[in-house]
Design a protein around this motif. Structure first.
Motif, PDB file in Angstrom:
ATOM      1  N   GLY A  72      37.000 130.742 106.617  1.00  0.00           N
ATOM      2  CA  GLY A  72      38.433 130.568 106.433  1.00  0.00           C
ATOM      3  C   GLY A  72      38.877 129.234 107.007  1.00  0.00           C
ATOM      4  N   THR A  73      40.052 128.792 106.601  1.00  0.00           N
ATOM      5  CA  THR A  73      40.563 127.496 107.049  1.00  0.00           C
ATOM      6  C   THR A  73      41.494 127.633 108.240  1.00  0.00           C
ATOM      7  N   TYR A  74      42.595 128.319 108.058  1.00  0.00           N
ATOM      8  CA  TYR A  74      43.581 128.455 109.135  1.00  0.00           C
ATOM      9  C   TYR A  74      43.381 129.796 109.845  1.00  0.00           C
ATOM     10  N   ILE A  75      42.266 129.924 110.526  1.00  0.00           N
ATOM     11  CA  ILE A  75      41.920 131.188 111.176  1.00  0.00           C
ATOM     12  C   ILE A  75      42.090 131.131 112.691  1.00  0.00           C
ATOM     13  N   PHE A  76      42.412 129.957 113.223  1.00  0.00           N
ATOM     14  CA  PHE A  76      42.648 129.803 114.651  1.00  0.00           C
ATOM     15  C   PHE A  76      44.084 129.342 114.885  1.00  0.00           C
ATOM     16  N   SER A  77      44.592 129.625 116.060  1.00  0.00           N
ATOM     17  CA  SER A  77      45.898 129.113 116.475  1.00  0.00           C
ATOM     18  C   SER A  77      45.678 127.907 117.373  1.00  0.00           C
ATOM     19  N   GLY A  78      46.176 126.758 116.933  1.00  0.00           N
ATOM     20  CA  GLY A  78      45.975 125.554 117.734  1.00  0.00           C
ATOM     21  C   GLY A  78      44.541 125.068 117.666  1.00  0.00           C
ATOM     22  N   TYR A  79      44.153 124.335 118.710  1.00  0.00           N
ATOM     23  CA  TYR A  79      42.807 123.755 118.737  1.00  0.00           C
ATOM     24  C   TYR A  79      42.080 124.068 120.051  1.00  0.00           C
ATOM     25  N   PRO A  80      41.842 125.359 120.293  1.00  0.00           N
ATOM     26  CA  PRO A  80      41.021 125.704 121.450  1.00  0.00           C
ATOM     27  C   PRO A  80      39.593 125.213 121.224  1.00  0.00           C
ATOM     28  N   PRO A  81      38.769 125.121 122.275  1.00  0.00           N
ATOM     29  CA  PRO A  81      37.387 124.633 122.121  1.00  0.00           C
ATOM     30  C   PRO A  81      36.596 125.348 121.020  1.00  0.00           C
ATOM     31  N   LYS A  82      36.867 126.633 120.843  1.00  0.00           N
ATOM     32  CA  LYS A  82      36.155 127.400 119.814  1.00  0.00           C
ATOM     33  C   LYS A  82      36.495 126.891 118.414  1.00  0.00           C
ATOM     34  N   HIS A  83      37.750 126.524 118.209  1.00  0.00           N
ATOM     35  CA  HIS A  83      38.164 125.998 116.907  1.00  0.00           C
ATOM     36  C   HIS A  83      37.539 124.634 116.660  1.00  0.00           C
ATOM     37  N   ILE A  84      37.532 123.783 117.664  1.00  0.00           N
ATOM     38  CA  ILE A  84      36.919 122.459 117.537  1.00  0.00           C
ATOM     39  C   ILE A  84      35.437 122.607 117.230  1.00  0.00           C
ATOM     40  N   LEU A  85      34.767 123.548 117.876  1.00  0.00           N
ATOM     41  CA  LEU A  85      33.352 123.793 117.607  1.00  0.00           C
ATOM     42  C   LEU A  85      33.155 124.236 116.162  1.00  0.00           C
ATOM     43  N   TYR A  86      34.003 125.118 115.688  1.00  0.00           N
ATOM     44  CA  TYR A  86      33.951 125.602 114.307  1.00  0.00           C
ATOM     45  C   TYR A  86      34.106 124.440 113.326  1.00  0.00           C
ATOM     46  N   ILE A  87      35.083 123.567 113.588  1.00  0.00           N
ATOM     47  CA  ILE A  87      35.301 122.397 112.739  1.00  0.00           C
ATOM     48  C   ILE A  87      34.089 121.482 112.769  1.00  0.00           C
ATOM     49  N   CYS A  88      33.547 121.251 113.967  1.00  0.00           N
ATOM     50  CA  CYS A  88      32.383 120.363 114.118  1.00  0.00           C
ATOM     51  C   CYS A  88      31.171 120.882 113.354  1.00  0.00           C
TER      52      CYS A  88
END
Length: 361
Positions: A40-56
């Motif tokens: 999914g694309t917008y599955i996180f709120s904001g940019y916590p480290p977990k979201h940045i890792l997912y993007i990376c």
């Protein structure tokens, strides 16, 4: 060369381009990894480290599509000197269309069946014609099966301009066409989906042909350039691409992971250059990329979309944003290994039957 060896990205026997096998194997691993990671694309709120890792993790694998067009163009340039335009196109169409049609229809049937079960459970009425129309559009425009349609269209365009194949004027026009799609990712004048960017990838096919044409000079340049330069450019473009995704997300982009983002184009080229510098990856020979690459491409997305949800459904797994980092990494790795491993197994089993032609072996 036998018909079983005439697959989508076949290597000319008379040239020593075996390193292309290794690189396209890594590109295919990247494509399977991207599809296995994406949840999914917008599955996180904001940019916590977990979201940045997912993007990376997604961005790390985003070089595959552009790399495949460049590699295909590289081999295309060599084939153009061997066959007439119509003969080449006919051979290419013959060797790719039937396997592509079979697996795309399997995908279509699979998602229609999933939809039928879901609607039946909800008690709603199932409208077959409407569902069929919707899913045909989905499969052939918005899944990985778009690649073959786009690829054959790109080849047809280059064949029309075969006389000017190595003209930089032609390359400039094709680059402008591609950049229109790239800039549109940020402004969204029209739907910014790379899967329907029919003119967006021809330049990279042409670029591959140019690399083939000037290969001696290119190889000499690459061999003389320090690998740390390639690593530095790779890291810079990777960071830029990750930042670009976050910026597009802040703007509520329809497709912030778009392959034709300017940042991802530079990242893909930088990654391909780094792989050309390293050149040989001995472990890839065990995966037999020349015989399995096209088959994996045709099969893996069906497993991602239709099989994985059914395997994990009984476990009632929490969403990615609620998983620990360690479990998310384990889950992603398991999904990738399962999809890639099952794809290889299916190819191996089909290769032992008369149906081996549907994996282009």
């Amino acid at each position: 060369m036998s018909n079983s060896e005439q697959d989508l990205l076949a290597i000319p026997a008379k040239k020593n381009f075996e390193f292309i096998d290794s690189i396209r194997c890594l590109a295919m691993i990247g494509i399977v990894m991207e599809h296995s990671i994406y949840n999914g694309t917008y599955i996180f709120s904001g940019y916590p480290p977990k979201h940045i890792l997912y993007i990376c993790l997604i961005q790390l694998s985003k070089f595959g599509t552009i790399a495949f067009f460049v590699l295909a163009g590289f081999l295309l340039g060599d084939k153009f000197t061997t066959y007439s335009s119509w003969e080449y196109f006919k051979r290419r169409l013959s060797n790719t269309f039937k396997p592509w049609l079979v697996w795309s229809l399997v995908m279509l049937v699979a998602i229609l069946a999933q939809r039928y079960v879901a609607i039946h459970k909800s008690g709603d009425e199932y409208h077959f014609i409407l569902e069929l129309e919707s899913k045909i559009k989905l499969v052939y425009l918005y899944t990985n099966y778009w690649f073959i349609i786009n690829f054959m269209f790109c080849i047809a365009i280059l064949l029309c301009f075969k006389k000017y194949l190595y003209s930089f004027w032609l390359g400039s026009v094709l680059l402008i066409c591609s950049l229109v799609y790239s800039i549109n990712v940020y402004y969204e004048w029209f739907l910014p989906s790379h899967t329907i960017a029919i003119f967006g990838f021809i330049f990279y096919l042409w670029l591959g042909a140019i690399c083939n044409h000037y290969w001696d000079r290119l190889e000499n340049f690459v061999s003389k350039t320090n690998i740390f330069i390639y690593l530095t450019v790779f890291l810079i473009t990777f960071v830029w691409a990750v930042f670009d995704i976050t910026r597009l997300m802040d703007a509520k982009s329809v497709d912030p992971y778009n392959t034709l983002r300017l940042s991802n184009i530079f990242y893909s080229v930088a990654t391909l250059a780094l792989l050309l510098k390293v050149k040989n990856f001995n472990f890839t020979k065990y995966l037999k990329p020349r015989k399995t690459t096209f088959g994996i491409y045709l099969i893996h997305y069906i497993l991602v979309v239709s099989l994985l949800p059914e395997i994990f459904r009984p476990f009632h797994l929490v969403p990615f944003k609620e998983m620990s980092v360690a479990f998310m990494l384990f889950f992603i790795s398991f999904r990738f290994l399962l999809v890639y491993g099952l794809s290889l197994l299916i190819i191996w089993l089909l290769n032992k039957t008369k149906l081996r032609w549907i994996v282009a072996l």
